[in-house]
Design a protein around this motif. Structure first.
Motif, PDB file in Angstrom:
ATOM      1  N   GLU A 183      -6.363   2.470   2.975  1.00 61.44           N
ATOM      2  CA  GLU A 183      -6.456   1.943   1.621  1.00 61.44           C
ATOM      3  C   GLU A 183      -7.510   2.558   0.704  1.00 61.44           C
ATOM      4  OE1 GLU A 183      -6.256  -2.359   1.500  1.00 61.44           O
ATOM      5  OE2 GLU A 183      -5.407  -2.363   3.512  1.00 61.44           O
ATOM      6  N   GLU A 212      -9.601  -5.077  -1.838  1.00 64.33           N
ATOM      7  CA  GLU A 212      -9.413  -4.691  -3.225  1.00 64.33           C
ATOM      8  C   GLU A 212     -10.031  -3.322  -3.468  1.00 64.33           C
ATOM      9  OE1 GLU A 212     -10.217  -6.415  -7.654  1.00 64.33           O
ATOM     10  OE2 GLU A 212      -9.621  -7.769  -6.046  1.00 64.33           O
ATOM     11  N   SER A 233      -5.310  -0.937  -5.640  1.00 62.74           N
ATOM     12  CA  SER A 233      -4.607  -2.221  -5.543  1.00 62.74           C
ATOM     13  C   SER A 233      -4.400  -2.886  -6.890  1.00 62.74           C
ATOM     14  CB  SER A 233      -5.344  -3.169  -4.586  1.00 62.74           C
ATOM     15  OG  SER A 233      -6.626  -3.499  -5.091  1.00 62.74           O
ATOM     16  N   ILE A 246       0.814  -1.214   0.000  1.00 60.85           N
ATOM     17  CA  ILE A 246       0.000   0.000   0.000  1.00 60.85           C
ATOM     18  C   ILE A 246       0.850   1.267   0.000  1.00 60.85           C
ATOM     19  CG2 ILE A 246      -2.025  -1.094   1.007  1.00 60.85           C
ATOM     20  CD1 ILE A 246      -1.337   0.175   3.667  1.00 60.85           C
ATOM     21  N   TRP A 300      -2.002  -4.964   0.575  1.00 54.94           N
ATOM     22  CA  TRP A 300      -3.412  -4.572   0.506  1.00 54.94           C
ATOM     23  C   TRP A 300      -4.262  -5.598   1.240  1.00 54.94           C
ATOM     24  CZ3 TRP A 300      -4.418   0.092  -1.487  1.00 54.94           C
ATOM     25  CH2 TRP A 300      -3.465   0.659  -2.337  1.00 54.94           C
TER      26      TRP A 300
END
Length: 120
Positions: free
Chosen positions: A95, A68, A72, A14, A65
């Motif tokens: 994220e 999703e 990503s 990430i 990650w």
């Protein structure tokens, strides 16, 4: 850039920046963090050494990650300023993409003539 065409070198992580590799942040209270934007986790330098703090933060630098998102799987990630610190400020997680940063990356890709599989 021409060699990689916009793809990230290590897309499974990430953090796609120099945080915790070539940069860090130490606040006025002696807390070491990976960067000014991504302040958590941190390490208390008043209770330990810089080396210990750097090693401690290294485990977080290489987080993969956990969900999703467009980031990503993005094929123009190297054109983007998306970062976990921005995501934390905007969405309170590391994220979730920050939309205006995605828009800027897509504008850059258009100017460079690079097609993205993720449409905006």
């Amino acid at each position: 850039f021409e060699r990689y065409g916009g793809k990230a070198l290590q897309p499974e992580y990430i953090y796609q920046c120099g945080a915790g590799i070539s940069a860090c942040h130490i606040d006025a209270f002696g807390k070491l963090s990976m960067c000014m934007m991504s302040r958590n986790p941190d390490y208390d330098l008043l209770g330990g050494t810089f080396r210990d703090g750097w090693n401690y933060l290294n485990q977080f630098r290489y987080q993969k990650w956990s969900k999703e998102t467009d980031c990503s799987t993005c094929d123009i990630m190297s054109l983007c300023n998306q970062c976990p610190g921005w995501s934390m400020l905007e969405h309170e997680d590391l994220e979730t993409p920050v939309e205006f940063l995605c828009q800027i990356a897509h504008l850059r890709s258009e100017l460079l003539g690079i097609k993205s599989t993720i449409e905006r």
